[in-house]
Design an enzyme around this catalytic site. Structure first.
Site, PDB file in Angstrom:
ATOM      1  N   TYR A 203     -26.523 -22.115  48.349  1.00 40.29           N
ATOM      2  CA  TYR A 203     -25.868 -20.908  48.216  1.00 40.29           C
ATOM      3  C   TYR A 203     -25.670 -19.615  47.971  1.00 40.29           C
ATOM      4  O   TYR A 203     -25.979 -18.688  47.539  1.00 40.29           O
ATOM      5  CB  TYR A 203     -23.725 -21.120  47.826  1.00 40.29           C
TER       6      TYR A 203
ATOM      7  N   LYS B 163     -24.146 -25.733  57.387  1.00 42.20           N
ATOM      8  CA  LYS B 163     -25.068 -25.740  56.405  1.00 42.20           C
ATOM      9  C   LYS B 163     -25.842 -26.806  56.018  1.00 42.20           C
ATOM     10  O   LYS B 163     -24.604 -27.376  55.504  1.00 42.20           O
ATOM     11  CB  LYS B 163     -25.706 -24.184  55.696  1.00 42.20           C
TER      12      LYS B 163
END
Ligand code: NAD
Length: 365
Positions: free
Chosen positions: A219, A134
């Site tokens: 996140y 990510k």
């Protein structure tokens, strides 16, 4: 069953079962033989060295088969440490040669954010499945190129969202879905780290795409989406910087609010310098629950308004996500973390940056 209808049945079953990617019979045969898929790690930096390679040793369905690196000294060290054969060592310029190497089934891309598309597309064109760190990339367009490349090659693309494998997060999702405390009303999520020295790719826009938001704020954003199970319809954001020299190219601290179709709102924060922010909290009609710490590699835990704890035995999140991705390839199942999931977050982060720039709420509906 008559032969014609049996053939029709088999044809229609095959069509119904056709996965969006090809798990070749040779991939399945090799996996069955060794029980494990061969993984090549692309980019041997801190995460690969400290987390991913050790985690691979603990997986049931993967083995560390190869490496991609631009540093010959690292290649030698990794070959020696993990017994990687010379023929399974590649540079970023020779990844296309993986096409001739059946020992490698998938490539785990762990390079700086703005190189993910390049390395993913090279791996896909060499016929490999791709698991990518990510954020998936730094723009929606590049994310789409990665998705297209993997789809065109008939290979599976996954986004390395480790928290989707953390039992603490899964329990929070269950508490929301089963409305244990009623419907959620307000969510709160935040993740900050101290980014460290000034001379690194994370502070360069061309390689990172953004700062704290792209790196760790993602996140918090992800969590608000998988907790609600909804896509935000509007976002508004502000940023602040106490060190405009160090953070000349990327965001130091960002706070944002998102509104979801059900009426739930989330307020979130991220920073490279704000000190400790590590939380996820759901306020609901009849109570609340929270994780703090919420986003660490291990040690996450939390509590609920009825006095109960949210605490599970430690697992290796990197091993869990790799094993699940490998199982999806072997069993020809879709992954819970497809490239499209990575793209959605990049799209919302672009909207957050747009709101910072314009000072206005940005519609995502
Ligand atoms: P790092 O700087 O430690 O490693 C990056 C690697 O890429 C190095 O081996 C470096 O040599 C290589 N590289 C290749 N081309 C490069 C270039 N042009 N400039 C700089 N480096 C180049 O970074 P990291 O912390 O390992 O992060 C790598 C990726 O993993 C990032 O996308 C990051 O967002 C992600 N990450 C994810 C987690 C997680 O919890 N899932 C944690 C940390 C990092």
């Amino acid at each position: 069953m008559p032969e014609v209808s049996r053939r029709q049945f088999l044809a229609s079953t095959a069509a119904a079962m056709a996965a969006p990617f090809i798990s070749t019979s040779s991939t399945r045969a090799r996996a069955q033989e060794s029980g494990k898929l061969g993984v090549a790690i692309c980019g041997l930096g801190k995460l690969s060295t400290d987390q991913i390679a050790p985690a691979l040793m603990k997986t049931r369905h993967c083995r560390l088969a190869g490496i991609v690196t631009g540093t010959p000294a690292k290649a030698e060290a990794w070959k020696a440490k993990y017994g990687i054969p010379a023929g399974n060592v590649y540079s970023y310029d020779t990844m296309d040669r993986m096409a001739d190497n059946p020992d490698i089934d998938l490539v785990y891309v762990v390079t700086p954010n703005a190189l993910h598309a390049q390395h993913t597309i090279q791996a896909a064109q060499a016929g490999k499945h791709v698991f990518c760190e990510k954020p998936l990339e730094i723009s929606v367009e590049r994310c789409q190129q990665m998705i297209d490349a993997c789809r065109n090659a008939g290979r599976l693309l996954g986004t390395a969202y480790r928290c989707q494998y953390d039992p603490h997060h899964l329990e929070c999702i269950r508490l929301v879905r089963e409305e244990v405390f009623g419907k959620p009303t307000i969510l709160q999520a935040g993740f900050a780290i101290d980014v460290g020295v000034a001379d690194q790719w994370r502070l360069k826009r061309a390689l990172a795409g953004g700062g704290a938001l792209m790196d760790v704020g993602i996140y918090a954003l992800q969590a608000t989406r998988y907790l609600t199970g909804e896509e935000p319809i509007a976002v508004s954001a502000q940023q602040t910087s106490t060190d405009p020299v160090k953070f000349a190219e990327v965001d130091e601290s960002v706070v944002w609010t998102t509104r979801f179709p059900s009426g739930v709102v989330a307020y979130c924060s991220t920073s490279y310098k704000a000190g400790r922010i590590q939380n996820l909290r759901v306020n609901a009609e009849r109570g609340w629950f929270e994780l703090d710490p919420a986003f660490f590699y291990g040690g996450n835990h939390g509590r609920r308004s009825d006095g109960k704890e949210i605490r599970y035995p430690e697992i290796d999140l990197f091993a869990a996500e790799m094993d699940d991705f490998a199982r999806c390839i072997i069993e020809r199942k879709p992954t819970r973390v497809p490239g499209e999931e990575g793209l959605r977050d990049v799209r919302i982060m672009q909207a957050i940056y747009e709101s910072v720039r314009t000072g206005k709420t940005v519609s995502l509906a």
